[in-house]
Structure formats: structure tokens, C-alpha cells
Write a protein that holds these residues in place. Sequence first.
Motif, PDB file in Angstrom:
ATOM      1  N   UNK B 374       0.628  -1.328   0.385  1.00 28.69           N
ATOM      2  CA  UNK B 374      -0.524   0.007   0.017  1.00 28.69           C
ATOM      3  C   UNK B 374       1.222   1.223   0.040  1.00 28.69           C
ATOM      4  N   UNK B 379      -0.717  -0.866  -6.008  1.00 26.46           N
ATOM      5  CA  UNK B 379      -2.555  -1.465  -6.072  1.00 26.46           C
ATOM      6  C   UNK B 379      -2.817  -2.527  -6.926  1.00 26.46           C
ATOM      7  N   UNK B 382      -1.353  -5.134  -4.335  1.00 25.83           N
ATOM      8  CA  UNK B 382      -2.007  -5.256  -3.036  1.00 25.83           C
ATOM      9  C   UNK B 382      -3.220  -6.484  -3.818  1.00 25.83           C
ATOM     10  N   UNK B 383      -4.111  -5.922  -4.474  1.00 28.41           N
ATOM     11  CA  UNK B 383      -5.361  -7.002  -4.418  1.00 28.41           C
ATOM     12  C   UNK B 383      -5.002  -8.052  -4.959  1.00 28.41           C
TER      13      UNK B 383
ATOM     14  N   UNK C  57      -7.676   3.134   1.712  1.00 33.93           N
ATOM     15  CA  UNK C  57      -8.599   2.736   0.746  1.00 33.93           C
ATOM     16  C   UNK C  57      -8.279   2.652  -0.639  1.00 33.93           C
ATOM     17  N   UNK C  58      -8.068   0.941  -1.419  1.00 28.10           N
ATOM     18  CA  UNK C  58      -7.154   0.785  -2.253  1.00 28.10           C
ATOM     19  C   UNK C  58      -8.443   1.069  -3.538  1.00 28.10           C
ATOM     20  N   UNK C  59      -7.673   1.838  -5.178  1.00 27.85           N
ATOM     21  CA  UNK C  59      -9.605   2.302  -5.479  1.00 27.85           C
ATOM     22  C   UNK C  59     -10.407   1.733  -5.952  1.00 27.85           C
ATOM     23  N   UNK C  61     -12.027   0.165  -3.693  1.00 24.88           N
ATOM     24  CA  UNK C  61     -12.844   0.866  -2.679  1.00 24.88           C
ATOM     25  C   UNK C  61     -13.730   1.833  -2.208  1.00 24.88           C
TER      26      UNK C  61
END
Lengths: 508, 577, 124
Positions: B374, B379, B382-383, C57-59, C61
Motif C-alpha cells: 500500500x 494497487x 496489493x489486490x 483505501x484501495x482505488x 474500495x
Amino acid sequence: MSSWFISHGAAFIVILPLLMAVITALLPAVRRLAWFTALIVAVLVALVAFIVLQTQIDVGAFIYRMGGWEPPHGISLAIDAVNAPIALLIAAMAVFTLIYAEPAVDSEVQRKKRAPFYAAFLLAVAGLIGMVVTGDAFNVFVFLEVSSISTYTLVAMGANRDRRALSAAFNYLILGSIGATFFVIGIGFLYAETGTLNMADMQGILANLDGGSRAAQVGFGFVLVGLGLKLAMFPLHTWLPGAYAYSPTVVTAFLASTATKAALYLLYRFMFTVFDPSFDYVAVTLTYVVTGLAVIGMIFASLQALFQTDARRTLAYSSVAQVGYMLLGIGLISTLGLVGSYLHLINHAVVKGGLFLSLGAMWYRFGITRISDMAGLAKTMPITTAAFTVLAFSLIGVPFTAGFVSKVALAEAALERGWYWAVAVIMIASILALLYMGRMMMVAYFSPPPASAMGEDGRVVRREAPLLMLLPMVGLAVTSVLIGVRGNVYLAEVSENAARVLLPGGGL
Amino acid sequence: MIDLLQINPGLWVILAGVIAALMPVGPVRKALAIGAPILAAFLIFTIYDSTEVLAGQFSVLGVELTTLRIDNLSVVWGYLFCLAGFINAVYALHEDSWITDSSALVYTGAAIAGVLSGDWLSLFLFWELTAISSVFLVWQGGAHAYAAGIRYLVIQVLSGVLLLAGAVMFAGANGGDWTFGYVGLETTGAAGWVLLIAMGIKAGFPMLHMWMQDAYPKASITGTVILASFTTKFAIYALARAFPGTDILIWIGCIMTCFPVFFAVIENDLRRVLAYSLNNQLGFMVAGIGIGSTMAMNGVVGQVFVHVIFKGLLFMSIGAVMYRVGTAKASELGGLFRSMPYTTVLCLIGAGSIAAFPLLAAFVTKAMILQAAIDAKLWIPFTMMLFASAGVMEHSGIKVPHFTFFAHDSGRRVKEAPWNMLAAMSIAAVLCIVLAWPWGGYDILYSLMPYETDYKPYTWDHVVFQLQLLFAAIFAFNVLKRFKLYPAERRAEVVDADVLYRRVGKNMAVWTDAMWTRLGARLKRGRDRATASVGRKLSQAFSPAGRMSEAAPSGLPAILTAGLLAVVLVVAYIAAA
Amino acid sequence: MSDPVTTAERDLSDIHPAARPFLFLGETKVKRNFLWLPLIGLILSSIFGVIHPSKYPAPWETIGDFVIPGSWAIFGFLAYSFIVLVAPLLFKLLARPEDYYGEGGLPDPEVSTDPAITGEAHHD
């Protein structure tokens, strides 16, 4: 006395076995007499060869004039850092194999042929040492023929054990003669070009001519191919498996560790000190033809070794592959490459000689020739199998054995030239070696011994080889480990000195 | 006299293994197995003084060797392997097998010595020794493990050979400096890639991973537990040392976390499921190494530490089940909590740890790796890792305990696991809880990490969001079960990348061999026929046995000789022109 | 094992003493209703998630500036379902008979209790 050996040792180590060969041939068929004579001669030759090597190390390169005649008109023996160690190697291997010979020859050669056998053996020793120490190109041919003709005879004597030895010897004779003929034709061309047969003279004249005319180039081609056949360069190796597989054990071990090595020495001699890699045609041929064949040979012969059923044929094909390593070192045309090649030459002589001796002991006790018959040998012949294992590890290139030292040296040399692919080939060939040697060891260690090897009570009966056979085997195995552990102390220096003589400029 | 503290502590463990190999008395071997790791840990503690310690230097073949290096990175692995060696020894107490005892000790010692060695050559030596010593554990699995053991050995040795080649190239380019340190990919060229692949094989990179799922499930019960502790973590250490911050590792790691998830769902053999799960966990570590920030490297070190413990716990519990039941296939198991309640609880603790439940081991460390991703605004990785976390919950968190201990009652009534297995599992379970304990527990873990950290794992948002993920996964499992959408366990061999060499490659080799034989026979017949008319008289003349046809000079070598001469002459002509 | 005892007696006698209080876990009713436990946890943690929002928060989210409540729960549910739902497809692609490689792997008749050798499911 020792000063006499210092001044005349170079001639002594050629002439003594030559003369004693004649005497041995005439000896009566008294038990062990011929063997003992040959052994004494070999020990003497090895001692003097050692003195010669020491002299060479002390005073540097020197020339022995036969009968006091000055070169280029007289015949000379030229000792330098390249050939003195190889002469000692040949003499030492002769001692090792001759110690082993007593029981082995007893079972493999008919009684009435034993004296001629040892005579031919001494003749081969004389020829091999002669072609290594001489400084005269035509003399090389003469000694080459002396050693070859005696080896043809020796190989044929395996017929008592296996009739196929005769056809193998014949095959060897035809191809060996072709090789020698090519070689002498090449010498002829060189003589026409330079007007001399003395190798040092040839070098000077060729260098002045900057490589010389077409005649020199044709001579170069003939010499290269002729020697290539003698040293079993792929694809000219077809005589080798048969000759190694069917001749008497002693002969196989001796040939494998010396004959191809002497021819390889001649290749060093001619490629680097008669000709010179600074001539375009030499450099290009070495880089593309010799290296190419070396690499193909390493892979192809290793694959062939993998598919053999006969243990000695496997080792024979492995020899062809190992010659590939040495040729690769030559093809690199660098000091490091020659160091690696030279190291590998010595190591391989020790290792392959020892391996063939161990296989011979297995035949001696159990009549084993096929790999599948090696089952349970670890239990029935533990010492022989242990020596075999150590030597096999050395052949594969396991750390702390001789093979590792020289393979790493070769890999480093290849890296120095930036030839990553050559490192890859060395590794692939080593993996193949692991497979074909591993196959034998798997059988020897993990398969149960045949029922015939069991005693009355169902236990495995140990039938170890006789002491005279064990000594040289174990000696060679220990040597290979010593080279692996302490090789940097002595052998590396020897190899570097040799490489420096061959390539004073340091290569490309 | 050599200073004993100059000697790599792993060597003592190897020595203990050698003694064990010659030791006919079982209890003495067991004492060695338990004592040697403790001694090694004590020695590491004595030698290490919170700065880098270099010792045991000598030179061989002109190469400067540093056989002992203990610094803030290697010391973690050193302690960890000692701990794992100890737990494994307790777990194996019931088994009277000198092969297991001695090879486990040598293997443990080689792993310890490997992570504590400071130069490429020693690293290579122990790298190969771990391979060679551990293959006996695979073979202990019985006859059907033989081929898998051979494949394991070949792949592992290949990895070692590549490592050596890469090291030679790397040291050559570095002017003969053999110190094992940072490599990276930017400036090292081919050497870096060769080293990366060598380590990647042992670390189970995608497509290089199959040896693990092939060999681990076939080893003996104790063998699998021991195998799972060392080899791959040794490789992670090497990667952490040589390739921190190498971008490509992020993607390799993320793919590594994701693909085993799918295989684990359909696999029936639970030990193989755990091998896939192991691969997935290694993915987190590799990705962390790829990110390479201080947070990430701390996370990786912590993750490795707890991973060995909880993954060992899971393998041990399934091993205990297998010891009692005789199989580890999900289709054969179920309802075992009735007979093995202690094992059930311990397995659940392991499952909760790997799934990163709060208060259990991976909760702290996995969070650090995710936080590092993060922080770096990565991203997509991370996902992917979050997705894989849901996957971990599926195969290790739910599938393994559910189908073993709950689900349909298989009707088996067996004895609870032996006391020593329970003891070993209990040690691991306690560590799982202690190392994630919010009030001072995870500070032990922090004290081992290479960099200072003040990361706080027990924040409201972290706990809550992690619980969301885990509850959602359990809920999804129940819903899918209810609607009969969850696939039943079915017996099958699931093919993975190993089909390339176990099936395709093998068939090709068989085919080539057949063709080669046929071609050889055909060629020989043709050649024989061609030379027969000329050669017959010669052969009869020279071969009394009449076998001349086999080795007779067919003329081919002579033609080859002439051909080669022509080639050499042409080359020389062109070169000189 | 073969001594004639009543079902109830045998059930208890071959159950580990420590497991006897927990036998209810095997009952069908408990198994069916276990579903509610994670659902409650899910809802509670989602509510807490709104109170204590994620710091990073991730994009995916967020929609614009709006943070989706229970984002990790939705992600977890979808990810889990996806993994399980593609499993049958993968099974069709990758599964082979157990003796595919010819190295054994079939159930050991000594220990196997599998009712069918055809590979029938026997879990509920």
C-alpha cells in the motif's frame, strides 16, 4: 650417477624401453619373468622422467643432441615445460598399469604370448615417450608409428578374451594408419615450405613467412586432421570404442590415459609452437572448426555413452567427450584455456586410467562387461567399487576431485572470452556424465547381487580383487582426490608453465 | 588450534547427523536430533553480538571464503532453523529409523550452515547438501516415492549447478570477489538472471515449482514435515540477500500467491494441498522481497519466521492424522474430531494462523507486507495478494481442517496422536499465539527483524477489515455448501506443470528412443548392404568369429576424415585470403 | 469392534473422552445453522468498518469520494466464490485418473473406506 641422468636422461627414457623391448621379447616363458622385467624398466623410466622434469624445472627448457650432432642437421630431443610433465605422466601410468598387469594379463593373455605382450607394451611406452620428447617432426612420425604398431598388436591380444578384439584392432589399424599417413603428408608439405624437419626451425621460418604460403596451409590441414584422428577428435573417434572395449584391460587403461594424451600433446605442439595462432588460418580453424567439433563431440559422445550397455564402451565414449573438453581449451586460444586443457589432460589420464582398471578388476572376478551385470558390486567388491566411485565423481566433476578443478578452470577460461554458451555446454556434458556414471553406480550400489555371488548361508560373499590390482586403482583414486584438494599447489603451476610456453603472448 | 567459535554452527549439526548415521542405538540418535539444534542455537547466540560477525575465513583455489557470517538477516534464519529442527525432532521421536534421523540432521545442519555462510562457494556447497541429504526423506515414503525422489534430486541439483554457474559469472565480473551479497538485475547481466533462476527453482517460482507438490506429499510422514521446513526458506533467504527490491519479484510473487489457490481447491491429497499452500505463502515472501522497503523486508523476515511454525503445525497435524488413519486423502477422511480432539484444536490454531486471524501468527507479518504494498501504491499487487489471502482461507483455513476433522463422518475411530506429536504441535501452536500476542508478544518478532519498526498491527481498521475478509470467506463457504455449489472431494491426479516432463517429456523421450533404435537399425542395415559386397571377403578374412560386420571399417570413418580435411582446408583458405 | 453392544453405548465408548462434550458439532442441524455465525460476524465487522474506516483505501474500495461500506467483505465473498466456482471447470481440465503417471496413487485397500471406486462423492 645422477648427473649422468641429468645430462642423458632425456635419451635414456626413450632408448631403455626400446632396447629392453627386444630383450623382453626373447625372454623364456618363465613365470612372471617378463612382467618383472617390464615393471623394472617402467619404474626406472618413471624415475628418470622425474629427474628430467626436475632438471627442466631447475634449468628451464633444454635440448639434447643425439650423438652430439647439432640441430637442425642432427636429431635432437627438446625438453620444455610442456612435454616434461607429459613424459612423466606416460611413464607413471606405465608403472601403475604394469603393477596391475600381473594378475590381469595372467587371466587375459595366453601364456606363450606373455613375453611378446610385455615387449609390445614397452615398445608402446618407448614410442609414446619418444614422440613426446623429440624435437624433430619426422622423428615424431617414426615414434608415432612405433607406438601405434605396438598398440595394434596389444589390442589384438585381447582376442583370447573376446574375439571381437581382432576386428577392433583391424579397424584401429586402418584408421590409425590413415591418421599417420595424413600426418606424414602434412610434415612433407611443411618440409617443402621450410626446408627443415626440426620443429624449432620450422617455427622460426614460418613466423618469418607470416604463416607461409598455401603449401604450409595444406600441411596445417593434414597435420590437424591426422592428429585429430589419433587423439579421437569427434567425428574421427570411431576406432576408439572398439579398441578400448575389447583389448586387454591393462592395454585399455594404458591407452586411455596415454595414447590420446600424447597425440593431444602433439596438437598443442604443432598448433602453438610450430604454427602460431597469430596466423589467421590457424586462429580461425581453431576457433571455429576445432571448438565446434569439440562442443559437438562433448554432447554427442556423452549421449552415446549414455546409451551403451557395455561398461567399457560407455567409458570409451566418455573419453571422446573428455577429449572435447581438452579441445575446447585449445579452441579458446588463451593462456587460461590452455591451462584448463592441460590440467584436464593430466586429470583425465589419472581418472580414466583408474576407471578402466576398476572395470578390469570386476571382469577379473566376475566376468562383468555389461552395466546390468554390475549389480551388487558394492557388497561383493567394496574396495574396487569405492575406488570406482571416487574416480567416477572425479569424472563428473564433483568438488574436491580432480575433474572439478579442471572443469572450473575451463569454465573460467570460457568466461574470460565471454563464451557463456561454452560454460553451458560444459555443464550439460557434466550432467550427462552424472547420468551415465550414475547409472553404473546405481546398479552397483542398489541392485542386489546375483544369486551366484551368495554363499551357502545366503550371505553375500566378498570377492575383492587381488592386492596387485587394488594398489594401482586405489593409488589413482587417491591421486585424483589429492589433485582435487591440493591441485592448486603443484599441478596448476605446471599447467601454467606449459601454457606460458605454448602461448607466450597470452593468446588472442 | 582452531577457535571453535570460528566454525559455522551448522557444521556441528551435520556432524551430529554423521554420527547418527553410524549410531545403532535409537535413543542416542534421538538425543542427538534434539540436542544438536539446541547446541547450534546456543552457539549462534554466543557468537552473534548484534553487529555483523565474519569468521572462518580461508582461501581455497585462490577464492577467499567466509564460511561464517552472522548479521541481522542471517541470524533470524539461523535461530529459526534451529527451532524448526528441534520441533521436528520432537515430532519424529516415535519413529525408529536411522535414515530419517541422520538425513534430517544433516539436512537441518546444511540449511543452518547455508544461511550462515558468507560466500558463494560455501552457499553452493550447502545448497547441494540440502538437496542430497533431503532426498532420502522423500525416499522414506516408500516405493511409489522413488521416481518423485529422483525428479526432486535432479531439479534440486540442477538448481545448485545453476547457482554455481551464476556465482562464477558474478564473481568473475566482480573481479574475483566471492562474497555472497546483493546481486540485483540491473548491472549484472546474465549472471543475475542465472542466479535468480537457480534460487527461483528452490523457492518455487511459477513453472519452476512442481518439484515441491510432486515430492512433498510422497515423502514419509515425518519426512514431509522436515522437508517443508528448510529448503524453500533457505531459498527465500538467498533471495532476500541477493535480490531485495528487484521489481520483477513483485509480479512473480503475486502470481505465486494466486495460482496455487486454484490447484489447492481441486486437489484431493491434503498433504499436496498443503504443499500448494506452502507455495502460496512463499509468494507473499517473494513479493515482499520484490517491494524491498524496510517495512516489506521486516514483513518478509517475520512472515518466514512464523510461516515455518504454522506451516509445520499444519503438516504435523495432517501427518498425525495420516499416522493414525493411513491416508491423507480428503475423500477418505472426515469427522475425525471425535477421535482426535487435541489434534483438531491444534490444527485449527495452525489454520487460523495461516489465514491471519487476529491474535494468531500471520496477522502481524502478512499485514506488514500488505502495508508495504500500500505504501508503495502498488494497487494491483496489493489486490492480488488480498485475493490470495481469501484463497489461503479457502484451502488452508477451511478445506484442510473441515474435510479432515468435520464434514461427513467417515466412520473412522482411531487413537489420538502419540504424545510426542502432540507435544511438537503444542510447541508450535503456543508459538503461533505468543508471537502475535497484542500485549508484548509480537515485540519478540520485532526484535528479530533486520530494521527498527514501530508498526502497530492491532489498530481498529486493520482488525475490522481483516475480520470482514475472513468472515466473508467463511460465510461464502457455508452459502456455497448450502446450495450444493461447493465441489465434492473427488479422487484424481491433478496435472500441473510437471505434466511437461512427467508425461509429455517422458513420452517424447520414449518415442525418440524408439525412433532412434529403429533409425539405427535401418541405417545399419542400409550401410551393411552397401558395404556387404566389398566388405564380405575382408570380414571373412580377418574375423574368425565372423563378427566383422559389426565393427568392420565401413569406410565411413575414412570418408569423414577426408571430409574434415576438406573443411579445414577450405576454412584455412578463406581465413588466409 | 465386533462385540455386540448397543449403538448408543458404542458411540460413546469409541469416542475420545475429550471430544464427548462436542459431539453436537456433528449434528446436521448445527452444521446447517452454522451459516449464521459468520454472517453475524460479517455484519458486525462491516458496521465497525464504517465507524473505523480504512486509512489507506484501495482505488476499488471507493466510488469517487464515497467509500463502499464492507468493501473487504464484498471482496472476500466474491473472491472466495470465484475460486470455488471455477474449481469444477479446472477439475474437468486438469484432473486425470489417479494412476495417470503410472506411479501408484490408487487408494490403499488396507485403509480405504471409499464406498465406490468410481470416485463418487461421499461428503455432504
